[in-house]
Design an enzyme around this catalytic site. Structure first.
Site: not given
Length: 756
Positions: A230-232
């Site tokens: 995931s993106d953060w």
């Protein structure tokens, strides 16, 4: 070195809680070590290694260890040089490995849908073909050094406004041909270790929870076998994301998300097999990274000495790359290159405090920084170089600064004015409201040109600027975009002719913001944005509407000149090979970027007037000629056929144009391409026209209707074209006109589908 997979850790003895913990981060930048599975370190890129040794954050606020800051993607793309991009990736891999990084978070390959996009400086282009080629080269270089890439941000992530909720509402064909095509190319050609899903929703579904995107398309269609991270902060709830195909949620949250995932399995809302699948993928990645670390350790000694040598070599590479990325937009009267020994008035704060990278999570702490003013002085020889600020970064102009700049310009042989945007004016986290240069800078330029007609403008910026006012004033313009830590030296090299510029624009520069494709649909409202321009992004839009532009896609001048001749096309099963002869007709050695655009004017589907499908660079001495050959791959000629949900190559004649930009086309030839078979099942909703377009189906239908009044009669007395009118009638409506009944029609349709 493409890392060997290494032995896959045994997960059979792990508990559900331990398996769940593998799909969640340990902290901000690392994963958990569980059983035989070692920990991984992931960190920001893509134009440098942002390795934080102390405090951690995702906004570029906390200090990071020194690393080479190469040109960000906005500059790197202007090289139009895959081999150079691969070399940058390899250098980044070396540095990342030395800093203990297993996965570098890049490259960013989202399409530049609108020039106001806040992270456009992290992305390559408005064109998916150019993006895919350059992104693939970067991944190949990085992973060849034993460090994994993270292809991002997947997908349709083209604005910063409301970026963690907004839904990108886009039709299937546009999504496939424009926004997913570069991802598909990189996944298939370069096999990135990880793909990073984006924050946004796509047609209402969060990317982190989109099974169609993460599993059906990415894994089943494209064959991706790595980890989806995931993106953060992009995951709402892991129990919804893991079944969709997400493998790793970042960053870690102290185990709270792990516990909720376990609870979801226990209450039956998440399958234990999905948890095990995600854990096994993370474990395989960890094993691959551990193997790469071991290989590095076995062949390296004296890490600090090696790092020092790399820093010097990589700065030299960064200067070479930056010079390749400079675009000569305009050079009236051959003002450039400047002659060593002449006096130069250098004007503008960016000459002394350069703008060389973007703001936010990709911000790199450079190992050193070349200052343009100092580099210009070093190359000016006996010439006198003066400096004046000329403007401030505030809203109000400073008359005193402007007057001093004018005096300096008037007393010099030439003036070099540095203009652009400061870091606070464009950054991750927000989109721009406009594409204007500060008014104070334009006022300064007008005053300087009034005093010194021999004025060169050097531009520093991450997003497209409205350059019509600059082009009206300055006879010479160098566009540096963002050039990284060695950009100052690169600019000096180009100004004084040590390097002959060969950069090309990777995005169109419009005359005004109102001309841009998404002007009325950006950045959206109520947590949604309509991609109303469809396929017509970037140059596709301007060409289709025959709209004037300030500088076209692919544009870039040289200190020499080139001629094209003898374009030939040869076709086989892999595609069309286009070849032509390029001749350096000037008096300097130089590099030309030959661009190949393909069009199909008689297409049965909506298409842009031309699309980039190949390019190649060639370096020639004065008077030298060389044959340039490029494969226009068959798969790149295909369009997405929504009626059958697959790629289709349309048969017929294609036009291939070769040129120095999308609007400087110098040679043209035609080739006939055999199309893919496209057979659509006939239904009651199929029209007569659609059925009659298929010879086999038409024969069956014609026989059945031969005795019908619809097949005879003179319609001219009615003032109508009976054939054209009938073509739009669905088969199911024929029962209304008789004598063919509904049951007879259904039998006829079954026969057509069987025989055709």
């Amino acid at each position: 070195m493409n890392a060997h997979p290494g032995p896959v850790p045994d997960l059979s003895g792990l508990t559900l809680a331990e398996l769940a913990s593998l799909s969640g981060g340990a902290d901000f930048w690392s994963t958990k070590a569980v059983g035989e599975v070692p920990s991984l370190v992931l960190t920001d890129g893509p134009h440098g290694v942002r390795r934080q040794a102390g405090a951690t954050d995702h906004l570029g606020l906390a200090e990071s260890l020194p690393a080479t800051c190469f040109p960000p993607a906005v500059g790197l793309a202007q090289s139009w040089d895959p081999d150079l991009v691969r070399r940058v990736g390899a250098a980044l891999g070396t540095e990342a490995g030395a800093l203990g990084v297993d996965v570098l978070l890049g490259p960013g390959i989202n399409i530049k849908r609108d020039p106001r996009g806040g992270r456009n400086f992290e992305y390559y282009s408005e064109d998916p073909f150019l993006t895919g080629v350059l992104g693939g080269a970067w991944v190949t270089g990085l992973q060849g050094a034993g460090v994994g890439a993270s292809l991002k941000h997947f997908a349709a992530n083209n604005a910063e406004h409301d970026r963690m909720r907004s839904s990108s509402n886009v039709d299937p064909r546009t999504l496939r041909e424009i926004y997913l095509r570069a991802f598909q190319k990189v996944v298939r050609t370069s096999a990135p270790w990880t793909v990073m899903c984006s924050y946004n929703r796509i047609n209402g579904v969060y990317a982190s929870e989109d099974h169609w995107l993460l599993t059906t398309v990415l894994r089943e269609e494209w064959g991706f076998d790595g980890v989806v991270v995931s993106d953060w902060g992009a995951v709402r709830e892991r129990s919804a994301s893991v079944p969709a195909g997400l493998d790793l949620e970042m960053p870690g949250d102290g185990g709270a998300s792990d516990a909720r995932l376990v609870a979801a399995v226990e209450d039956g809302s998440c399958s234990p097999e999905d948890v095990r699948t995600a854990a096994s993928r993370v474990a395989a990645l960890a094993a691959k990274a551990a193997h790469a670390r071991g290989e590095r350790a076995s062949r390296e000694s004296g890490t600090h000495e090696v790092a020092a040598q790399d820093a010097e070599a990589h700065h030299t590479l960064a200067r070479e790359v930056a010079a390749r990325c400079v675009v000569l937009l305009r050079n009236e009267g051959g003002l450039l290159p400047l002659a060593p020994g002449s006096s130069v008035a250098v004007i503008g704060g960016f000459a002394q405090n350069p703008r060389y990278q973007g703001g936010g999570s990709s911000h790199v702490n450079p190992t050193r920084l070349d200052v343009p003013l100092e580099e210009i002085r070093a190359l000016a020889g006996e010439g006198t170089v003066t400096f004046s600020h000329g403007y401030t970064e505030g809203e109000d102009g400073d008359a005193g600064l402007r007057e001093q700049a004018v005096r300096d310009a008037e007393n010099a042989d030439a003036a070099v004015v540095f203009l652009g945007l400061a870091e606070h004016q464009e950054s991750e986290g927000f989109d721009r409201d406009h594409i204007e240069l500060p008014a104070e800078q334009l006022d300064l330029l007008a005053a300087v040109v009034g005093a010194q007609p021999r004025t060169v403008v050097v531009l520093s910026h991450g997003g497209v600027l409205r350059l019509a006012p600059v082009a009206e004033l300055a006879p010479a313009i160098l566009d540096g975009a963002l050039l990284g830590q060695a950009g100052g030296g690169a600019i000096a090299d180009v100004l004084f002719g040590r390097v002959n510029p060969s950069g090309r624009l990777a995005e169109t520069v419009p005359v005004r913001l109102q001309d841009t494709p998404a002007y009325l649909n950006f950045p959206g409202e109520n947590s949604a944005v309509l991609y109303g321009e469809g396929l017509y992004v970037g140059y596709r839009w301007y060409d289709a509407r025959e709209t004037e532009v300030a500088f076209p896609f692919g544009h870039g001048l040289s200190y020499t000149s080139f001629a094209y001749s003898d374009l030939r096309l040869e076709q086989d099963g892999t595609g069309v090979t286009a070849s032509l002869t390029v001749t350096n007709t000037g008096d300097r050695a130089g590099r030309e970027v030959v661009q190949f655009y393909v069009s199909k004017p008689d297409s049965a589907v909506s298409r842009a007037p031309r699309e980039l499908k190949g390019f190649a660079g060639v370096t020639l001495e004065p008077g030298q000629s060389e044959r340039v050959s490029v494969l226009l791959a068959r798969e790149d000629l295909a369009y997405w056929e929504v009626r059958v949900d697959r790629w289709v190559v349309e048969g017929g004649e294609y036009t291939v144009s070769a040129g120095a930009s999308s609007r400087d086309l110098r040679a043209e030839a035609a080739v006939t391409v055999e199309g893919d078979e496209l057979r659509l099942p006939v239904t009651l909703d199929s029209t007569l026209g659609e059925v009659m377009a298929d010879p086999r189906a038409a024969a069956v239908l014609g026989e059945a209707l031969s005795s019908s009044p619809l097949a005879s009669g003179d319609s001219s007395a009615l003032g109508m074209d009976m054939v054209r009118m009938m073509a739009s009638i669905p088969l199911g409506r024929l029962a209304s006109f008789g004598p063919v009944g509904r049951e007879e029609l259904e039998a006829l349709i079954a026969r057509i589908n069987q025989e055709a």
